[in-house]
Write a protein that holds these residues in place. Structure first.
Motif, PDB file in Angstrom:
ATOM      1  N   VAL A 395      37.043  36.661  38.309  1.00  0.00           N
ATOM      2  CA  VAL A 395      37.678  36.920  37.016  1.00  0.00           C
ATOM      3  C   VAL A 395      38.317  35.626  36.518  1.00  0.00           C
ATOM      4  O   VAL A 395      39.375  35.224  37.006  1.00  0.00           O
ATOM      5  CB  VAL A 395      38.730  38.054  37.136  1.00  0.00           C
ATOM      6  N   PHE A 396      37.662  34.955  35.575  1.00  0.00           N
ATOM      7  CA  PHE A 396      38.145  33.686  35.010  1.00  0.00           C
ATOM      8  C   PHE A 396      38.616  32.741  36.110  1.00  0.00           C
ATOM      9  O   PHE A 396      39.722  32.209  36.066  1.00  0.00           O
ATOM     10  CB  PHE A 396      39.268  33.943  33.988  1.00  0.00           C
ATOM     11  N   SER A 426      42.915  41.597  40.986  1.00  0.00           N
ATOM     12  CA  SER A 426      43.080  40.788  39.792  1.00  0.00           C
ATOM     13  C   SER A 426      44.404  41.114  39.091  1.00  0.00           C
ATOM     14  O   SER A 426      44.923  42.224  39.213  1.00  0.00           O
ATOM     15  CB  SER A 426      41.911  41.059  38.859  1.00  0.00           C
ATOM     16  N   ALA A 427      44.941  40.112  38.358  1.00  0.00           N
ATOM     17  CA  ALA A 427      46.262  40.264  37.725  1.00  0.00           C
ATOM     18  C   ALA A 427      46.322  41.484  36.815  1.00  0.00           C
ATOM     19  O   ALA A 427      47.346  42.169  36.751  1.00  0.00           O
ATOM     20  CB  ALA A 427      46.603  39.004  36.947  1.00  0.00           C
ATOM     21  N   PHE A 474      44.567  40.913  28.361  1.00  0.00           N
ATOM     22  CA  PHE A 474      44.426  39.493  28.006  1.00  0.00           C
ATOM     23  C   PHE A 474      44.866  38.590  29.156  1.00  0.00           C
ATOM     24  O   PHE A 474      46.036  38.603  29.544  1.00  0.00           O
ATOM     25  CB  PHE A 474      45.292  39.139  26.784  1.00  0.00           C
ATOM     26  N   TYR A 475      43.931  37.803  29.647  1.00  0.00           N
ATOM     27  CA  TYR A 475      44.257  36.709  30.572  1.00  0.00           C
ATOM     28  C   TYR A 475      44.439  35.445  29.739  1.00  0.00           C
ATOM     29  O   TYR A 475      43.964  35.370  28.602  1.00  0.00           O
ATOM     30  CB  TYR A 475      43.107  36.475  31.549  1.00  0.00           C
ATOM     31  N   ASN A 476      45.099  34.428  30.307  1.00  0.00           N
ATOM     32  CA  ASN A 476      45.324  33.149  29.629  1.00  0.00           C
ATOM     33  C   ASN A 476      45.774  33.373  28.175  1.00  0.00           C
ATOM     34  O   ASN A 476      45.171  32.848  27.240  1.00  0.00           O
ATOM     35  CB  ASN A 476      44.031  32.311  29.612  1.00  0.00           C
ATOM     36  N   PRO A 477      46.829  34.160  27.970  1.00  0.00           N
ATOM     37  CA  PRO A 477      47.155  34.561  26.600  1.00  0.00           C
ATOM     38  C   PRO A 477      47.658  33.404  25.738  1.00  0.00           C
ATOM     39  O   PRO A 477      47.463  33.425  24.522  1.00  0.00           O
ATOM     40  CB  PRO A 477      48.257  35.607  26.794  1.00  0.00           C
ATOM     41  N   GLY A 506      53.229  41.761  32.123  1.00  0.00           N
ATOM     42  CA  GLY A 506      53.542  41.517  33.536  1.00  0.00           C
ATOM     43  C   GLY A 506      53.597  40.013  33.761  1.00  0.00           C
ATOM     44  O   GLY A 506      52.629  39.306  33.468  1.00  0.00           O
ATOM     45  N   ASP A 508      54.278  36.892  36.549  1.00  0.00           N
ATOM     46  CA  ASP A 508      54.389  36.551  37.973  1.00  0.00           C
ATOM     47  C   ASP A 508      54.337  37.800  38.854  1.00  0.00           C
ATOM     48  O   ASP A 508      55.084  37.901  39.829  1.00  0.00           O
ATOM     49  CB  ASP A 508      55.680  35.772  38.253  1.00  0.00           C
ATOM     50  N   ILE A 509      53.485  38.716  38.515  1.00  0.00           N
ATOM     51  CA  ILE A 509      53.378  39.963  39.275  1.00  0.00           C
ATOM     52  C   ILE A 509      52.987  39.645  40.726  1.00  0.00           C
ATOM     53  O   ILE A 509      52.097  38.826  40.973  1.00  0.00           O
ATOM     54  CB  ILE A 509      52.333  40.893  38.609  1.00  0.00           C
ATOM     55  N   ARG A 511      54.727  38.040  42.763  1.00  0.00           N
ATOM     56  CA  ARG A 511      55.311  36.753  43.188  1.00  0.00           C
ATOM     57  C   ARG A 511      56.826  36.844  43.056  1.00  0.00           C
ATOM     58  O   ARG A 511      57.335  37.738  42.376  1.00  0.00           O
ATOM     59  CB  ARG A 511      54.798  35.620  42.292  1.00  0.00           C
ATOM     60  N   THR A 533      51.757  35.181  32.169  1.00  0.00           N
ATOM     61  CA  THR A 533      51.905  36.585  31.779  1.00  0.00           C
ATOM     62  C   THR A 533      50.539  37.232  31.579  1.00  0.00           C
ATOM     63  O   THR A 533      49.606  36.605  31.076  1.00  0.00           O
ATOM     64  CB  THR A 533      52.690  36.694  30.455  1.00  0.00           C
ATOM     65  N   MET A 534      50.464  38.495  31.967  1.00  0.00           N
ATOM     66  CA  MET A 534      49.303  39.337  31.711  1.00  0.00           C
ATOM     67  C   MET A 534      49.694  40.270  30.571  1.00  0.00           C
ATOM     68  O   MET A 534      50.755  40.886  30.632  1.00  0.00           O
ATOM     69  CB  MET A 534      49.047  40.115  33.009  1.00  0.00           C
TER      70      MET A 534
HETATM   71  N1  SAH Z   1      41.469  35.028  38.776  1.00  0.00           N
HETATM   72  C1  SAH Z   1      42.752  35.432  38.245  1.00  0.00           C
HETATM   73  C2  SAH Z   1      42.930  35.091  36.776  1.00  0.00           C
HETATM   74  C3  SAH Z   1      42.964  33.620  36.491  1.00  0.00           C
HETATM   75  S1  SAH Z   1      43.215  33.284  34.779  1.00  0.00           S
HETATM   76  C4  SAH Z   1      42.915  36.938  38.473  1.00  0.00           C
HETATM   77  O1  SAH Z   1      41.930  37.627  38.758  1.00  0.00           O
HETATM   78  O2  SAH Z   1      44.047  37.428  38.361  1.00  0.00           O
HETATM   79  C5  SAH Z   1      44.946  32.958  34.771  1.00  0.00           C
HETATM   80  C6  SAH Z   1      45.689  34.028  34.002  1.00  0.00           C
HETATM   81  O3  SAH Z   1      45.778  35.197  34.789  1.00  0.00           O
HETATM   82  C7  SAH Z   1      47.127  33.671  33.667  1.00  0.00           C
HETATM   83  O4  SAH Z   1      47.189  32.925  32.464  1.00  0.00           O
HETATM   84  C8  SAH Z   1      47.768  35.039  33.518  1.00  0.00           C
HETATM   85  O5  SAH Z   1      47.441  35.586  32.277  1.00  0.00           O
HETATM   86  C9  SAH Z   1      47.018  35.855  34.555  1.00  0.00           C
HETATM   87  N2  SAH Z   1      47.723  35.934  35.851  1.00  0.00           N
HETATM   88  C10 SAH Z   1      47.314  35.417  37.031  1.00  0.00           C
HETATM   89  N3  SAH Z   1      48.185  35.732  38.020  1.00  0.00           N
HETATM   90  C11 SAH Z   1      49.144  36.493  37.450  1.00  0.00           C
HETATM   91  C12 SAH Z   1      50.308  37.150  37.960  1.00  0.00           C
HETATM   92  N4  SAH Z   1      50.627  37.081  39.256  1.00  0.00           N
HETATM   93  N5  SAH Z   1      51.072  37.860  37.090  1.00  0.00           N
HETATM   94  C13 SAH Z   1      50.727  37.944  35.795  1.00  0.00           C
HETATM   95  N6  SAH Z   1      49.639  37.342  35.272  1.00  0.00           N
HETATM   96  C14 SAH Z   1      48.860  36.623  36.077  1.00  0.00           C
END
Ligand code: SAH
Length: 566
Positions: A395-396, A426-427, A474-477, A506, A508-509, A511, A533-534
């Motif tokens: 995932v990205f 995944s996040a 949304f990832y990488n928002p 969410g 730093d979920i 963490r 953030t997710m």
């Molecule tokens: N492969 C990773 C995603 C990488 S892209 C996965 O599957 O989770 C990076 C983006 O993922 C960040 O910009 C954020 O939007 C999200 N992300 C990754 N870890 C996170 C976490 N612990 N809490 C919240 N968002 C997270």
């Protein structure tokens, strides 16, 4: 014998200092602290009994910093069922006593001595054979295999009862032992690679001094190897490894055969025939041939790591969001076996701690293709490489880059690498789970980063996904280099969705310092969001209700349209 990494289990804050001293002896060992009682352990557990029994059943060596009685009572229900078992030790909280409890054949006394050395105390060794003879006869050093455990136990009790013994063959590790030796003795310790009938008057120990060169084309390979050894009168216990030509490196049949025979598989540059291959690989050995195989018998145990090379491995792993509990066991096992670790520095640190013999190659987050190619170069040399991603590697993250690098390459050595992708949480899923079930129905996952795709595509997909009433993740928002894109994305979504649509943020979920917020589409502004953030945006059916413990539950029902009768 290679020991798996032990777990150090503590019940109270007072044990942490001793646990850290033991960790210096086993740097890869994690300290498991009781939740609510221990601050600053490497990971936490909720229930002592459940945790200890799970570790035992996974064959993890256990170092428990508590009374021996507690450990015994906790593991008692499991003891009768188990043949081979991991080492289990009780260590006094203040480090003043080290008591090996279980796992004599798992090297518990060796561990007890190592820990005792680290704590500068004496280990409480109680094994009578070991005390009397200064060695555990049933646990020969690596490079040797015991013939039969039950016969061996009887043999040792005979010696303890007063019988004398003679040694046949080379047993250098017994030079220092205090055995009741007598050249006329009826009982003997026999060390050799020839096949031999078991007998009560002999303790058979086999040097792992035999390598068999094979071809993937041979039918029923494991059976063929066993019968070739039998015909050559060589003991199967002496088998140290299988050898094959580098051209057959990717063969699953070879891998399965080695697995079934319980020995490593080593590869050698292609030769004119199988006999030459064996001779090149093990120059000092006598070589016997037949049945399309060549059996190389050496005079002493083989150092397998210096013969040919192993098939390289490349695992692309997902760490999950961060918390150790959310990492899948296959990933943990992969981290333990890796020789090289590649990845963005933050994630490599998150994956640690690593042993001194594990090389860390930290790189910048953006150099994905370079990192992927570097990983293949290392793996093609026969190393065991991992590429780390957070969350899920598909995932990205790095899995697609690694496959792209392989797709572009015509190098057979790269294509022969044992490549595996190991998933992670995944996040979006970790965040959704904490909020309830906002992704409980159809949803769409998008990265808002326009680094590798045009912004126009992102707008189009957003528009269609929002129109299709999919929940959105949304990832990488947002980031410093992409400040306006999230605002624009929210405008597009708002064209299709009501302002009261639930939104979950969410950060730093999984963490330290994680935060979870529930808001609405109308109230959401880009300032509430950063790159850690997710963002989850509900569909038209997503709803919320208060939780008893504070905050809200968010979920998207399984049905769509009208609620079905139930
Ligand atoms: N492969 C990773 C995603 C990488 S892209 C996965 O599957 O989770 C990076 C983006 O993922 C960040 O910009 C954020 O939007 C999200 N992300 C990754 N870890 C996170 C976490 N612990 N809490 C919240 N968002 C997270």
């Amino acid at each position: 014998m290679t020991q798996s990494t032990p777990a150090i289990v503590i019940l109270g804050q007072g044990s942490l200092a001793t646990a850290r001293r033991i960790q210096q002896v086993y740097p890869a060992a994690q300290i498991h602290g009781l939740a609510g009682r221990v601050e600053g352990a490497d990971c936490t557990y909720q229930e002592f009994g459940v945790t200890l029994r799970a570790l035992y059943q996974q064959d993890t060596p256990i170092i428990a910093l508590c009374a021996a009685g507690i450990v015994i009572r906790t593991l008692a229900p499991l003891l009768l069922e188990k043949g081979a078992e991991p080492a289990v030790l009780a260590v006094a909280e203040d480090g003043s006593a080290v008591v090996p409890l279980l796992g004599g054949l798992g090297g518990v006394n060796i561990m007890a001595r190592e820990i005792a050395d680290g704590l500068q105390v004496a280990a409480a060794i109680t094994t009578s054979g070991e005390l009397r003879f200064g060695t555990c006869l049933l646990n020969p050093p690596s490079g040797y295999a015991l013939g039969d455990l039950e016969l061996g136990k009887r043999f040792v009790s005979d010696l303890l009862a007063g019988h004398s013994v003679r040694i046949e063959g080379a047993a250098p590790w017994l030079d220092q032992a205090q055995l009741p030796e007598d050249p006329q003795a009826q009982r003997s310790i026999h060390v050799g690679s020839a096949a031999r009938e078991a007998s009560a008057s002999e303790l058979l120990i086999y040097p792992r001094s035999v390598a068999v060169a094979v071809s993937a084309e041979t039918a029923d390979l494991p059976d063929a190897v066993r019968s070739a050894l039998q015909q050559a009168k060589v003991a199967v216990q002496s088998l140290a490894c299988l050898l094959a030509s580098e051209t057959q490196m990717a063969s699953p049949l070879l891998r399965e055969a080695a697995l079934e025979l319980g020995v490593p598989l080593r590869f050698v540059a292609a030769q004119s025939d199988i006999e030459t291959l064996a001779r090149v690989a093990v120059p000092a050995a006598t070589v016997l041939t037949g049945h399309g195989m060549a059996i190389a018998v050496a005079g002493q145990p083989l150092d397998v790591s210096s013969i040919g090379r192993p098939r390289g491995r490349l695992a692309v792993i997902g760490l999950g969001p961060g918390a150790a509990e959310l990492m899948v066991p296959a990933v943990k096992a992969e981290l333990a076996r890796a020789t090289d670790v590649l990845g963005y520095e933050t994630y490599v640190r998150m994956a640690g701690p690593f042993r001194d013999d594990q090389v860390q190659h930290c790189t910048d987050n953006r150099e994905e293709m370079q990192r992927a190619r570097h990983a293949f170069r290392l793996a093609a040399e026969g190393r065991s490489v991992i590429v780390v991603s957070s969350g899920d590697p598909g995932v990205f993250a790095m899995a697609a880059a690694v496959l792209e690098a392989l797709h572009e390459s015509a190098d057979p050595a790269w294509h022969s690498v044992d490549l595996e992708i190991l998933p992670g949480v995944s996040a979006s899923l970790a965040t959704a789970a904490q909020a309830g079930a906002p992704l409980g129905h159809d949803f769409c996952v998008m990265s808002l980063s326009d680094n590798l795709k045009p912004w126009s595509i992102i707008e189009k997909r957003l528009d269609l996904a929002a129109e299709a009433d999919l929940a959105l993740a949304f990832y990488n928002p947002i980031s410093r280099a992409r400040p306006w894109q999230l605002g624009r994305a929210l405008e597009i979504v708002a064209q299709h969705r009501a302002p009261e649509t639930p939104v979950v943020l969410g950060r730093d979920i999984g963490r330290p310092g994680q935060t979870l917020r529930t808001t609405t589409l109308g109230a959401l502004t880009p300032e509430q969001v950063d790159m850690r953030t997710m963002v989850l945006i509900g569909s038209s059916t997503t709803c919320t209700f208060p939780r008893a413990s504070g905050g809200d539950w968010v979920y998207t029902p399984r049905w769509y349209g009208e609620k079905p009768l139930s």
